[in-house]
Write a protein that holds these residues in place. Structure first.
Motif, short mmCIF file in Angstrom:
data_model
loop_
_atom_site.label_atom_id
_atom_site.label_comp_id
_atom_site.label_asym_id
_atom_site.label_seq_id
_atom_site.Cartn_x
_atom_site.Cartn_y
_atom_site.Cartn_z
N ASP A 1 3.67 0.65 3.32
CA ASP A 1 5.45 0.82 3.26
C ASP A 1 5.76 -0.49 2.04
O ASP A 1 5.78 -1.64 2.34
N GLU A 2 6.46 -0.51 1.42
CA GLU A 2 7.02 -1.38 -0.07
C GLU A 2 7.48 -2.26 0.59
O GLU A 2 7.45 -2.94 -0.07
N ASP A 3 8.26 -1.71 2.03
CA ASP A 3 8.99 -3.78 2.61
C ASP A 3 7.57 -4.37 2.78
O ASP A 3 8.42 -5.61 2.55
N LYS A 4 6.67 -4.09 3.44
CA LYS A 4 5.61 -5.07 3.94
C LYS A 4 4.53 -5.03 2.41
O LYS A 4 4.69 -6.42 2.12
N PRO B 1 5.34 -4.95 -1.42
CA PRO B 1 5.93 -4.86 -2.26
C PRO B 1 4.87 -4.78 -3.59
O PRO B 1 3.41 -5.38 -3.05
#
Length: 569
Positions: free
Chosen positions: A121-124, A126
């Motif tokens: 998950d790129e939001d969680k 990076p």
């Protein structure tokens, strides 16, 4: 623990504390007073095994994998066992104790990230937040002209492909790839042949192999456990008797006497596990597999329920947000109508229009107001219904979670009961084994007495030497009387490994991607290949040879021919 506790009692206590039942793969390693690493003996008291103490007079042990399986997906049954293997193998690869090519390191790092964090998950996660994660061996980082951020990007590209793979399955996939590495599960010891050439002896789950000291990847000569009948040593001399009675003995010299007992112990343990895999499962193994399958099925059902509940919650939240937007829009429209109504009335009174037109406009305005109020009431009712449905969904989810907690508790109770039953069965089995050993020892004494009386000597029976308990003096160790155990290899000669292929070659898509990764990395290489890199590339890239093809090749021909090759090295 009791001061008189044995090594087995301590190991069993450790296993019980972490709910581990496949304890036969593990052991307790310690450093003795002469700074040598040893494995804790099972039958001997812990305090009599010459364990080095720290400044606080504390004994320290390392709980480690001692014996490796042939196929992790078939033999490592319980999740806790797979997790312990994963941690140790990952540490060995990161420390370069197990050689792993750069492209495979990237693939393994992606599985490690999936096992630690779950789906990418790129939001969680990076890329910047993952730079400090230790994901590759230092050798790989130094060999290529890539920054940490670029390495992370490569790992993330693979990580994205593991979506919906559970953390447990990610660890197992990691081990399935790692077990195909040439140094996986191999213990190396320095030896000599009769001509004095220094070589390496490799002992693993499949058999005994001989390596050149400069190449730990590709063995020169190999003997599977199915071809070995007996292993024993006297001082520095090791004798391996082939199963084929017509073949000569395989003899080598150990350069370190203190390593002899470890070599013999590893040979015994691996030989026993090799033979066990080729026999029908015991009741204990059958029970473990059935329980592990039931627990896995329960976990999968639980994950499916959680996934459905999550989707329901998301859907309810989306519907609630949609209704809220509609309500906000109607409220704004109503407010605008109310603001326009006085202005319209003032403009109508200022003009000299007819009374009928004014009444008509007033009626239209009242109709619009009533419609807006009705729409507002309807939306309020829909909002109330949506809130009620949302509360029902939350309550239903809480109820299902409570039911699942009860089910997990019931499973845990069943497991504890099964553990107690298994321990009781193991105790009875140990008692029966001890009785058999006592009976066998008595029979051997009778046979030895008859031989001594008649002064006749016959060939030694097929037996497997068991090392005596450790003592401080190596010469005393070699003079100590050793107990004997018989290992019947009849009917267990089929070598499963001859039919095996690597996990990577069975997946053509992965093979192509690894090849592309390899070619891309070569373009960014800044330091020369290590000796292991050159050997690996010559075999995999140039010759298309993998671990199992190599093992099959070095076992071709008769035992005598392979022994002659060893002596000529």
């Amino acid at each position: 623990m009791d001061p008189a506790a044995t090594g087995k009692q301590l190991l069993d206590q450790v296993a019980r504390s972490i709910y581990l039942r496949e304890v036969w793969y593990f052991g307790l390693e310690y450093t003795d007073t002469k700074s040598f690493n040893r494995w804790l003996k099972h039958e001997k008291p812990v305090l009599s095994q010459n364990v080095q103490k720290d400044q606080a007079q504390v004994l320290q042990f390392r709980f480690l994998v001692r014996f490796y399986p042939e196929d992790v997906s078939e033999e490592l049954i319980e999740e806790i066992t797979q997790r312990l293997f994963f941690r140790q193998v990952k540490g060995l690869i990161l420390n370069d104790s197990i050689y792993c090519p750069a492209e495979t390191c990237v693939l393994l790092a992606s599985y490690a990230m999936q096992a630690k964090f779950g789906d990418y998950d790129e939001d969680k996660y990076p890329p910047k937040s993952l730079i400090n994660e230790r994901i590759l061996p230092e050798r790989v980082g130094d060999q290529f002209q890539l920054s940490n951020a670029e390495w992370v990007k490569r790992v993330v590209n693979w990580w994205k492909q593991h979506e919906r793979l559970t953390k447990e399955d990610a660890m197992l996939e990691y081990l399935k790839v790692a077990q195909d590495l040439e140094m996986f599960g191999v213990s190396y010891f320095e030896i000599q042949n009769k001509t004095g050439t220094v070589l390496l002896l490799g002992v693993d789950a499949i058999g005994i192999n001989i390596y050149d000291t400069r190449d730990k990847l590709i063995p020169k000569v190999g003997f599977p456990w199915s071809e070995i009948r007996n292993v024993s040593f006297k001082e520095k001399k090791f004798v391996i008797k082939p199963a084929d009675m017509q073949s000569p003995d395989f003899i080598f010299i150990s350069t370190r006497i203190r390593a002899n007992r470890q070599i013999l112990s590893l040979c015994m343990g691996n030989h026993e596990l090799y033979a066990r895999r080729r026999r029908p499962d015991t009741k204990e193994i059958t029970q473990l597999k059935a329980q592990a399958a039931a627990e896995k099925s329960a976990r999968n059902q639980e994950r499916a329920r959680v996934r459905v509940d999550t989707e329901r919650r998301k859907q309810a939240e989306q519907e609630r947000e949609s209704l809220q937007e509609k309500i906000d829009g109607l409220e704004r429209s109503t407010q605008l109508i109310r603001q326009e109504k006085p202005s319209r009335r003032s403009s109508e009174s200022s003009t000299t229009g007819s009374i009928e037109e004014q009444n008509q406009r007033a009626k239209e305005s009242d109709d619009k107001r009533r419609k807006a109020e009705n729409a507002q009431l309807r939306l309020q009712r829909e909002r109330k219904e949506a809130d009620t449905e949302y509360r029902r969904t939350v309550e239903r989810t809480r109820y299902e979670e409570a039911e699942r907690e009860k089910a997990v508790q019931e499973i845990e109770k069943t497991r504890l009961l099964a553990d107690e039953n298994a321990q009781e069965a193991q105790r009875k089995e140990n008692e029966a084994r001890q009785i058999e050993e006592d009976l066998r020892e008595t029979q051997m004494r009778i046979v030895q007495a008859k031989k001594s009386y008649s002064n006749r000597f016959t060939d030694r029976s097929e037996e497997y030497s068991v090392p005596a308990d450790d003592t401080d003096n190596d010469e005393d160790e070699n003079r100590t009387h050793r107990k004997k155990q018989n290992f019947d290899t009849t009917g267990n000669t089929f070598a499963h490994e001859d039919m095996r292929t690597t996990t990577t070659t069975r997946d053509q898509n992965r093979t192509q991607k690894l090849g592309a990764e390899r070619n891309n990395l070569v373009q960014r290489q800044q330091n020369a290949d290590t000796l292991e890199d050159k050997t690996y590339r010559e075999n995999t890239t140039d010759k298309g040879i993998d671990k199992y093809k190599t093992l099959k090749k070095i076992r071709e021909g008769t035992v005598k021919r392979r022994i002659d090759e060893f002596e000529a090295m």
